[in-house]
Design a protein around this motif. Structure first.
Motif, PDB file in Angstrom:
ATOM      1  N   ILE A 319       2.210 -33.725  20.048  1.00  0.00           N
ATOM      2  CA  ILE A 319       1.167 -33.646  19.358  1.00  0.00           C
ATOM      3  C   ILE A 319       0.030 -33.784  20.237  1.00  0.00           C
ATOM      4  N   THR A 320      -1.177 -32.902  19.985  1.00  0.00           N
ATOM      5  CA  THR A 320      -2.349 -33.122  20.842  1.00  0.00           C
ATOM      6  C   THR A 320      -3.439 -33.904  19.994  1.00  0.00           C
ATOM      7  N   LEU A 321      -3.616 -35.247  20.364  1.00  0.00           N
ATOM      8  CA  LEU A 321      -4.630 -36.103  19.605  1.00  0.00           C
ATOM      9  C   LEU A 321      -5.840 -35.870  20.361  1.00  0.00           C
ATOM     10  N   ASP A 322      -6.534 -34.863  19.919  1.00  0.00           N
ATOM     11  CA  ASP A 322      -7.930 -34.457  20.570  1.00  0.00           C
ATOM     12  C   ASP A 322      -8.979 -34.467  19.614  1.00  0.00           C
ATOM     13  N   LYS A 323      -8.872 -34.838  18.608  1.00  0.00           N
ATOM     14  CA  LYS A 323      -9.829 -35.178  17.384  1.00  0.00           C
ATOM     15  C   LYS A 323      -9.678 -36.557  16.774  1.00  0.00           C
ATOM     16  N   PRO A 324     -10.807 -37.027  16.620  1.00  0.00           N
ATOM     17  CA  PRO A 324     -10.749 -38.507  15.871  1.00  0.00           C
ATOM     18  C   PRO A 324      -9.904 -38.584  14.418  1.00  0.00           C
ATOM     19  N   LEU A 325     -10.014 -37.431  13.782  1.00  0.00           N
ATOM     20  CA  LEU A 325      -9.311 -37.491  12.713  1.00  0.00           C
ATOM     21  C   LEU A 325      -7.871 -37.632  12.630  1.00  0.00           C
ATOM     22  N   TYR A 326      -7.271 -36.781  13.568  1.00  0.00           N
ATOM     23  CA  TYR A 326      -5.739 -36.478  14.028  1.00  0.00           C
ATOM     24  C   TYR A 326      -5.503 -38.126  14.623  1.00  0.00           C
ATOM     25  N   LEU A 327      -6.305 -38.700  15.386  1.00  0.00           N
ATOM     26  CA  LEU A 327      -5.864 -39.830  15.861  1.00  0.00           C
ATOM     27  C   LEU A 327      -5.809 -41.145  14.967  1.00  0.00           C
ATOM     28  N   GLY A 328      -6.842 -41.030  13.839  1.00  0.00           N
ATOM     29  CA  GLY A 328      -7.006 -41.841  12.923  1.00  0.00           C
ATOM     30  C   GLY A 328      -5.834 -41.877  12.041  1.00  0.00           C
ATOM     31  N   ILE A 329      -5.305 -40.658  11.710  1.00  0.00           N
ATOM     32  CA  ILE A 329      -4.261 -40.520  10.751  1.00  0.00           C
ATOM     33  C   ILE A 329      -2.842 -40.868  11.551  1.00  0.00           C
ATOM     34  N   SER A 330      -2.779 -40.827  12.814  1.00  0.00           N
ATOM     35  CA  SER A 330      -1.476 -41.139  13.729  1.00  0.00           C
ATOM     36  C   SER A 330      -1.690 -42.805  13.472  1.00  0.00           C
ATOM     37  N   ILE A 331      -2.877 -43.498  13.846  1.00  0.00           N
ATOM     38  CA  ILE A 331      -2.799 -44.666  13.908  1.00  0.00           C
ATOM     39  C   ILE A 331      -2.392 -45.450  12.824  1.00  0.00           C
ATOM     40  N   MET A 332      -2.756 -44.714  11.621  1.00  0.00           N
ATOM     41  CA  MET A 332      -2.515 -45.265  10.167  1.00  0.00           C
ATOM     42  C   MET A 332      -1.056 -45.305   9.998  1.00  0.00           C
ATOM     43  N   ILE A 333      -0.265 -43.982  10.259  1.00  0.00           N
ATOM     44  CA  ILE A 333       0.970 -43.662   9.987  1.00  0.00           C
ATOM     45  C   ILE A 333       1.689 -45.001  10.855  1.00  0.00           C
ATOM     46  N   PHE A 334       1.564 -45.206  11.900  1.00  0.00           N
ATOM     47  CA  PHE A 334       2.052 -46.109  12.922  1.00  0.00           C
ATOM     48  C   PHE A 334       1.978 -47.605  12.353  1.00  0.00           C
ATOM     49  N   SER A 335       0.988 -47.853  11.816  1.00  0.00           N
ATOM     50  CA  SER A 335       0.309 -49.117  11.307  1.00  0.00           C
ATOM     51  C   SER A 335       1.414 -49.600  10.027  1.00  0.00           C
ATOM     52  N   VAL A 336       1.540 -48.487   9.163  1.00  0.00           N
ATOM     53  CA  VAL A 336       2.209 -48.697   8.105  1.00  0.00           C
ATOM     54  C   VAL A 336       3.620 -48.844   8.534  1.00  0.00           C
ATOM     55  N   LEU A 337       4.264 -48.223   9.233  1.00  0.00           N
ATOM     56  CA  LEU A 337       5.733 -48.078  10.021  1.00  0.00           C
ATOM     57  C   LEU A 337       5.996 -49.624  10.303  1.00  0.00           C
ATOM     58  N   TYR A 338       4.982 -49.935  11.242  1.00  0.00           N
ATOM     59  CA  TYR A 338       5.084 -51.259  11.867  1.00  0.00           C
ATOM     60  C   TYR A 338       5.155 -52.489  10.870  1.00  0.00           C
ATOM     61  N   ILE A 339       4.177 -52.470   9.906  1.00  0.00           N
ATOM     62  CA  ILE A 339       4.136 -53.475   8.961  1.00  0.00           C
ATOM     63  C   ILE A 339       5.406 -53.344   8.081  1.00  0.00           C
ATOM     64  N   PHE A 340       5.793 -52.181   7.537  1.00  0.00           N
ATOM     65  CA  PHE A 340       7.306 -51.795   6.828  1.00  0.00           C
ATOM     66  C   PHE A 340       8.426 -52.603   7.451  1.00  0.00           C
ATOM     67  N   LEU A 341       8.728 -52.090   8.813  1.00  0.00           N
ATOM     68  CA  LEU A 341       9.668 -52.504   9.311  1.00  0.00           C
ATOM     69  C   LEU A 341       9.640 -53.934   9.743  1.00  0.00           C
ATOM     70  N   PHE A 342       8.735 -54.505  10.051  1.00  0.00           N
ATOM     71  CA  PHE A 342       8.616 -56.093  10.695  1.00  0.00           C
ATOM     72  C   PHE A 342       8.636 -56.802   9.333  1.00  0.00           C
ATOM     73  N   TRP A 343       8.326 -56.295   8.085  1.00  0.00           N
ATOM     74  CA  TRP A 343       8.229 -57.265   6.921  1.00  0.00           C
ATOM     75  C   TRP A 343       9.950 -57.367   6.362  1.00  0.00           C
ATOM     76  N   TYR A 344      10.556 -56.378   6.362  1.00  0.00           N
ATOM     77  CA  TYR A 344      12.138 -56.250   6.030  1.00  0.00           C
ATOM     78  C   TYR A 344      12.900 -56.727   7.103  1.00  0.00           C
ATOM     79  N   TRP A 345      12.622 -56.551   8.433  1.00  0.00           N
ATOM     80  CA  TRP A 345      13.650 -56.767   9.384  1.00  0.00           C
ATOM     81  C   TRP A 345      13.203 -57.772  10.698  1.00  0.00           C
TER      82      TRP A 345
END
Length: 364
Positions: A319-345
């Protein structure tokens, strides 16, 4: 002097909510009042007057809180020179450590300014900004533990209790620091290019040279608080002076050949030797902290950010993160996954209990 004394009293009684509310109010009101003053035609003198007034108001509020809420009585009696000498020695080593820390992180720009132009210094300065923000996250957590650690030491608590607190706080810090570090590894290059421009791409690699080795000392920041509570800052302060000199000695030749990257490597090598290897040995042998158990806990917790980072990198390479929107969405998805994984494991029962109020707010 007196204002800092009042703030220290409030901190010692662990009334952090009041103190933070005053700081937040001041941060919000200060620029608003200054904007009004500037629009009214007042310039530098008006801004100085506003700052002075805020200092006086804050001092009076803290004085009122100490006298009427904490019930502190202030006596102006005979000056105790023996006590003053003890405080001066204690403060000197903390002051020396703070000064050397400032010099340690500032010499790189000075060296690069000698051998290169302003462009290279500007690239390095961007990395220094990220380093300062990264350190700020860790300091915000440990700054509230000095009263608790001091109470434990004053009550002659054994090393196991102090080690348990060290590891417990270290785990919480590592959750935050590994989240920031993994996120920066994945999205830092795209963010810098969008924020500062394509010419600042090298800042990403310089920042990584700082952040990766810094993660361990920042996770162990409570150790500095323990040293302060035990009045044992002398060793760390002198060590910091030595590693600063060592950093300077290797950064100069490295900077001549590799510019900002070379300078950052010199700083990182000194950081690894001094604040990771030597300080961990000191914590283990002189302070009595269970460092092997700390590393076992960190090793177990590292599995989640490591696997998530690798999987995310493989996906983001397509993926090419050359726009703020794409970058923001990617960071949000990563953050949700990180919190979910750490919460349960990744989190233990104590850490889940700390975060339970946030979960309840989310449900509501």
């Amino acid at each position: 002097g007196f204002a800092e004394c009042l703030r220290s009293i409030i901190t010692a009684y662990e009334d952090f909510i009041f103190q933070k509310l005053i700081n937040i109010a001041r941060i919000i009101l200060n620029p608003l009042v200054m904007v009004v003053m500037l629009n009214m035609g007042y310039k530098a003198i008006g801004m100085v007057v506003v700052t002075t007034l805020f200092n006086i108001v804050t001092l009076l509020i803290n004085y009122w809180y100490c006298c009427h809420k904490i019930k502190i009585k202030i006596y102006f009696r005979r000056f105790r020179w023996d006590f003053f000498k003890e405080i001066s020695i204690y403060s000197f080593w903390i002051f020396l450590s703070a000064i050397v820390d400032r010099i340690y992180w500032s010499t790189g720009q000075f060296i690069l300014g000698i051998y290169y132009g302003a462009a290279v210094v500007a690239i390095y300065a961007v990395a220094i900004q990220f380093q300062g923000i990264y350190m700020g996250f860790s300091s915000a957590i440990t700054s509230v533990f000095l009263p608790k650690v001091t109470a434990l030491i004053a009550n002659n608590s054994d090393n196991k209790i102090i080690s348990d607190l060290f590891i417990r706080v270290g785990r919480i810090q590592y959750i935050i620091m590994s989240f920031i570090l993994t996120g920066f590894i994945l999205f830092g290059h795209s963010f810098i290019k969008l924020w500062a421009g394509d010419n600042y791409g090298e800042s990403y690699w310089i920042t990584l040279c700082f952040l990766i080795p810094l993660t361990i000392p920042l996770t162990q920041n409570l150790g500095i608080t323990i040293l302060q509570a035990r009045n044992q800052m002398k060793f760390r302060s002198l060590l910091y002076v030595l590693i600063s000199m060592f950093s300077l000695s290797i950064s100069i030749p490295l900077a001549k050949y590799y510019a900002g990257i070379g300078c950052a490597l010199g700083v990182s090598v000194a950081l690894i030797i001094g604040q990771i290897i030597i300080m961990n040995i000191y914590y283990k042998r002189k302070i009595g902290i269970d460092i092997p158990r700390f590393w076992r806990e960190i090793a177990k917790m590292s599995l989640i950010p490591l696997l998530l980072g690798i999987c995310s990198y493989i996906i983001l390479s397509q993926i090419t993160l050359d726009k703020p929107l794409y970058l923001g969405i990617s960071i949000m998805i990563f953050s949700v996954l990180y919190i979910f994984l750490f919460w349960y494991w990744g989190l233990n029962a104590y850490e889940r209990q700390l975060l339970l109020p946030l979960r309840n707010i989310y449900k509501k």
